[in-house]
Motif scaffolding. Sequence first.
Motif, PDB file in Angstrom:
ATOM      1  N   THR A  67       0.829  -1.203   0.000  1.00 21.54           N
ATOM      2  CA  THR A  67       0.000   0.000   0.000  1.00 21.54           C
ATOM      3  C   THR A  67       0.865   1.255   0.000  1.00 21.54           C
ATOM      4  OG1 THR A  67      -1.732  -1.165   1.243  1.00 21.54           O
ATOM      5  CG2 THR A  67      -1.852   1.230   1.195  1.00 21.54           C
ATOM      6  N   LEU A  68       1.942   1.227   0.767  1.00 23.69           N
ATOM      7  CA  LEU A  68       2.833   2.391   0.827  1.00 23.69           C
ATOM      8  C   LEU A  68       3.573   2.595  -0.501  1.00 23.69           C
ATOM      9  CD1 LEU A  68       4.335   1.878   4.404  1.00 23.69           C
ATOM     10  CD2 LEU A  68       2.606   3.562   3.709  1.00 23.69           C
ATOM     11  N   VAL A  69       4.019   1.490  -1.105  1.00 22.50           N
ATOM     12  CA  VAL A  69       4.779   1.585  -2.357  1.00 22.50           C
ATOM     13  C   VAL A  69       3.892   2.003  -3.521  1.00 22.50           C
ATOM     14  CG1 VAL A  69       6.095   0.256  -4.053  1.00 22.50           C
ATOM     15  CG2 VAL A  69       6.521  -0.069  -1.603  1.00 22.50           C
ATOM     16  N   PHE A  70       2.682   1.419  -3.578  1.00 24.23           N
ATOM     17  CA  PHE A  70       1.769   1.701  -4.692  1.00 24.23           C
ATOM     18  C   PHE A  70       0.617   2.605  -4.264  1.00 24.23           C
ATOM     19  CE2 PHE A  70       3.636  -2.538  -5.451  1.00 24.23           C
ATOM     20  CZ  PHE A  70       4.294  -2.283  -6.641  1.00 24.23           C
ATOM     21  N   LYS A  71       0.874   3.427  -3.244  1.00 29.52           N
ATOM     22  CA  LYS A  71      -0.179   4.254  -2.665  1.00 29.52           C
ATOM     23  C   LYS A  71      -0.855   5.147  -3.697  1.00 29.52           C
ATOM     24  CE  LYS A  71       1.210   7.602  -0.045  1.00 29.52           C
ATOM     25  NZ  LYS A  71       1.745   8.326   1.141  1.00 29.52           N
ATOM     26  N   GLU A  72      -0.062   5.763  -4.554  1.00 28.11           N
ATOM     27  CA  GLU A  72      -0.633   6.698  -5.522  1.00 28.11           C
ATOM     28  C   GLU A  72      -1.631   6.006  -6.446  1.00 28.11           C
ATOM     29  OE1 GLU A  72       0.877   9.848  -8.957  1.00 28.11           O
ATOM     30  OE2 GLU A  72       2.297   9.003  -7.520  1.00 28.11           O
ATOM     31  N   LYS A  73      -1.266   4.812  -6.923  1.00 29.08           N
ATOM     32  CA  LYS A  73      -2.166   4.085  -7.826  1.00 29.08           C
ATOM     33  C   LYS A  73      -3.380   3.547  -7.084  1.00 29.08           C
ATOM     34  CE  LYS A  73       1.338   2.676 -11.191  1.00 29.08           C
ATOM     35  NZ  LYS A  73       2.002   1.534 -11.878  1.00 29.08           N
ATOM     36  N   LEU A  74      -3.140   2.971  -5.900  1.00 28.66           N
ATOM     37  CA  LEU A  74      -4.241   2.368  -5.140  1.00 28.66           C
ATOM     38  C   LEU A  74      -5.248   3.410  -4.683  1.00 28.66           C
ATOM     39  CD1 LEU A  74      -2.423  -0.282  -2.899  1.00 28.66           C
ATOM     40  CD2 LEU A  74      -4.003  -0.730  -4.762  1.00 28.66           C
ATOM     41  N   PHE A  75      -4.759   4.565  -4.220  1.00 30.46           N
ATOM     42  CA  PHE A  75      -5.644   5.573  -3.663  1.00 30.46           C
ATOM     43  C   PHE A  75      -6.401   6.330  -4.748  1.00 30.46           C
ATOM     44  CE2 PHE A  75      -3.595   6.234   0.773  1.00 30.46           C
ATOM     45  CZ  PHE A  75      -3.677   4.869   0.978  1.00 30.46           C
ATOM     46  N   LYS A  76      -5.865   6.310  -5.968  1.00 30.86           N
ATOM     47  CA  LYS A  76      -6.568   6.964  -7.067  1.00 30.86           C
ATOM     48  C   LYS A  76      -7.735   6.108  -7.563  1.00 30.86           C
ATOM     49  CE  LYS A  76      -3.044  10.018  -9.005  1.00 30.86           C
ATOM     50  NZ  LYS A  76      -2.165  10.322 -10.169  1.00 30.86           N
ATOM     51  N   MET A  77      -7.662   4.819  -7.287  1.00 28.91           N
ATOM     52  CA  MET A  77      -8.737   3.913  -7.707  1.00 28.91           C
ATOM     53  C   MET A  77      -9.869   4.002  -6.688  1.00 28.91           C
ATOM     54  SD  MET A  77      -6.357   0.648  -8.721  1.00 28.91           S
ATOM     55  CE  MET A  77      -7.771  -0.462  -8.805  1.00 28.91           C
ATOM     56  N   GLY A  78     -10.966   4.612  -7.093  1.00 32.38           N
ATOM     57  CA  GLY A  78     -12.070   4.806  -6.171  1.00 32.38           C
ATOM     58  C   GLY A  78     -12.693   3.516  -5.671  1.00 32.38           C
ATOM     59  N   ASN A  79     -12.562   2.451  -6.462  1.00 31.31           N
ATOM     60  CA  ASN A  79     -13.192   1.183  -6.084  1.00 31.31           C
ATOM     61  C   ASN A  79     -12.215   0.203  -5.456  1.00 31.31           C
ATOM     62  OD1 ASN A  79     -11.690   0.702  -8.340  1.00 31.31           O
ATOM     63  ND2 ASN A  79     -13.232  -0.498  -9.423  1.00 31.31           N
ATOM     64  N   THR A  80     -11.049   0.692  -5.011  1.00 31.61           N
ATOM     65  CA  THR A  80     -10.042  -0.198  -4.431  1.00 31.61           C
ATOM     66  C   THR A  80     -10.570  -0.927  -3.202  1.00 31.61           C
ATOM     67  OG1 THR A  80      -8.269   1.265  -5.181  1.00 31.61           O
ATOM     68  CG2 THR A  80      -7.699  -0.343  -3.509  1.00 31.61           C
ATOM     69  N   LEU A  81     -11.173  -0.182  -2.285  1.00 31.40           N
ATOM     70  CA  LEU A  81     -11.694  -0.764  -1.054  1.00 31.40           C
ATOM     71  C   LEU A  81     -12.742  -1.830  -1.374  1.00 31.40           C
ATOM     72  CD1 LEU A  81     -12.014  -0.892   2.017  1.00 31.40           C
ATOM     73  CD2 LEU A  81     -13.648   1.011   1.838  1.00 31.40           C
ATOM     74  N   PHE A  82     -13.656  -1.487  -2.269  1.00 37.96           N
ATOM     75  CA  PHE A  82     -14.713  -2.434  -2.641  1.00 37.96           C
ATOM     76  C   PHE A  82     -14.133  -3.693  -3.268  1.00 37.96           C
ATOM     77  CE2 PHE A  82     -17.255  -3.995  -6.235  1.00 37.96           C
ATOM     78  CZ  PHE A  82     -18.336  -4.537  -5.535  1.00 37.96           C
ATOM     79  N   LEU A  83     -13.170  -3.527  -4.174  1.00 44.64           N
ATOM     80  CA  LEU A  83     -12.595  -4.655  -4.891  1.00 44.64           C
ATOM     81  C   LEU A  83     -11.892  -5.622  -3.946  1.00 44.64           C
ATOM     82  CD1 LEU A  83     -11.866  -6.060  -7.554  1.00 44.64           C
ATOM     83  CD2 LEU A  83      -9.853  -4.586  -7.692  1.00 44.64           C
ATOM     84  N   PHE A  84     -11.006  -5.112  -3.109  1.00 45.23           N
ATOM     85  CA  PHE A  84     -10.258  -5.979  -2.197  1.00 45.23           C
ATOM     86  C   PHE A  84     -11.161  -6.577  -1.116  1.00 45.23           C
ATOM     87  CE2 PHE A  84      -6.588  -3.806  -4.050  1.00 45.23           C
ATOM     88  CZ  PHE A  84      -5.725  -4.872  -4.219  1.00 45.23           C
ATOM     89  N   ASP A  85     -12.130  -5.800  -0.662  1.00 43.93           N
ATOM     90  CA  ASP A  85     -13.058  -6.325   0.339  1.00 43.93           C
ATOM     91  C   ASP A  85     -13.891  -7.460  -0.251  1.00 43.93           C
ATOM     92  OD1 ASP A  85     -14.338  -5.697   3.119  1.00 43.93           O
ATOM     93  OD2 ASP A  85     -16.034  -5.949   1.765  1.00 43.93           O
ATOM     94  N   THR A  86     -14.296  -7.321  -1.499  1.00 45.08           N
ATOM     95  CA  THR A  86     -15.090  -8.356  -2.161  1.00 45.08           C
ATOM     96  C   THR A  86     -14.280  -9.626  -2.383  1.00 45.08           C
ATOM     97  OG1 THR A  86     -16.464  -6.677  -3.258  1.00 45.08           O
ATOM     98  CG2 THR A  86     -16.452  -8.880  -4.225  1.00 45.08           C
ATOM     99  N   ILE A  87     -13.029  -9.476  -2.806  1.00 45.05           N
ATOM    100  CA  ILE A  87     -12.157 -10.640  -2.998  1.00 45.05           C
ATOM    101  C   ILE A  87     -11.941 -11.356  -1.661  1.00 45.05           C
ATOM    102  CG2 ILE A  87      -9.812 -11.371  -3.580  1.00 45.05           C
ATOM    103  CD1 ILE A  87      -9.759  -9.071  -5.635  1.00 45.05           C
ATOM    104  N   GLY A  88     -11.675 -10.578  -0.616  1.00 46.44           N
ATOM    105  CA  GLY A  88     -11.488 -11.179   0.707  1.00 46.44           C
ATOM    106  C   GLY A  88     -12.733 -11.907   1.175  1.00 46.44           C
ATOM    107  N   LEU A  89     -13.891 -11.323   0.926  1.00 49.13           N
ATOM    108  CA  LEU A  89     -15.157 -11.952   1.315  1.00 49.13           C
ATOM    109  C   LEU A  89     -15.325 -13.302   0.634  1.00 49.13           C
ATOM    110  CD1 LEU A  89     -17.955 -11.708   2.737  1.00 49.13           C
ATOM    111  CD2 LEU A  89     -18.781 -10.640   0.610  1.00 49.13           C
ATOM    112  N   GLY A  90     -15.066 -13.336  -0.664  1.00 50.46           N
ATOM    113  CA  GLY A  90     -15.228 -14.585  -1.413  1.00 50.46           C
ATOM    114  C   GLY A  90     -14.269 -15.673  -0.964  1.00 50.46           C
ATOM    115  N   LEU A  91     -13.013 -15.325  -0.791  1.00 49.61           N
ATOM    116  CA  LEU A  91     -12.004 -16.320  -0.431  1.00 49.61           C
ATOM    117  C   LEU A  91     -12.173 -16.808   1.010  1.00 49.61           C
ATOM    118  CD1 LEU A  91      -8.869 -14.764  -2.160  1.00 49.61           C
ATOM    119  CD2 LEU A  91     -10.313 -16.608  -2.988  1.00 49.61           C
TER     120      LEU A  91
END
Length: 211
Positions: free
Chosen positions: A77-101
Amino acid sequence: MQVDFTIIIDLIGTFAFAISGIRLASHKQIDWFGAYIIGLVTAIGGGTFRDLLLGVTPFWILDAKYFITTGVALLATLVFKEKLFKMGNTLFLFDTIGLGLFTIVGITKSLDAGLPIWVCIVMGTITGSVGGVVRDVLLNEVPLIFRKDIYALASIAGGGVYFFGNFINLPVGILELLASLTVIIFRIVAVKFHIHLPQLKPLESNSGKKK
């Protein structure tokens, strides 16, 4: 083979949930250590509650890889912060993947404990959703599971697919992949097309109305 695949999805789920927790923590002016803790409780919260209900030692006490994986998630997150934080759906995407797995991890561990189908689905739902609840409560957010978006129901749908596939004797690897994808796709489709359960609204008071 089954155990190896379960470990893989467990670690990917840990990484995904940790990212979602750290990403949400970034909006709350929390330092790096605080963000790590939020990511960690997001990743291990559901599994801890599941293990306590099953009467076994919580998994993270016996294995340090969940702490390490959360650290890797913070570093990423620290290394790719700029890319991750610019993606508005980052939280939703990772939360959804975590939920499924994590739903599948909870189901397989409950099956190993010899529990009936309906309990395994409940345990899968707990494993997938409780970590997010703890994260949201710590960050003073309304937990996703209590909002109108489809969340826990996606886990239940994935559990249904898992046991149907098990009934028709699908290979374990394919079975777990299909079930986890069901959870992920179910939630993505529900959010994209605004599919949700009706909200519970209070009765309107007549006290303020003119007679």
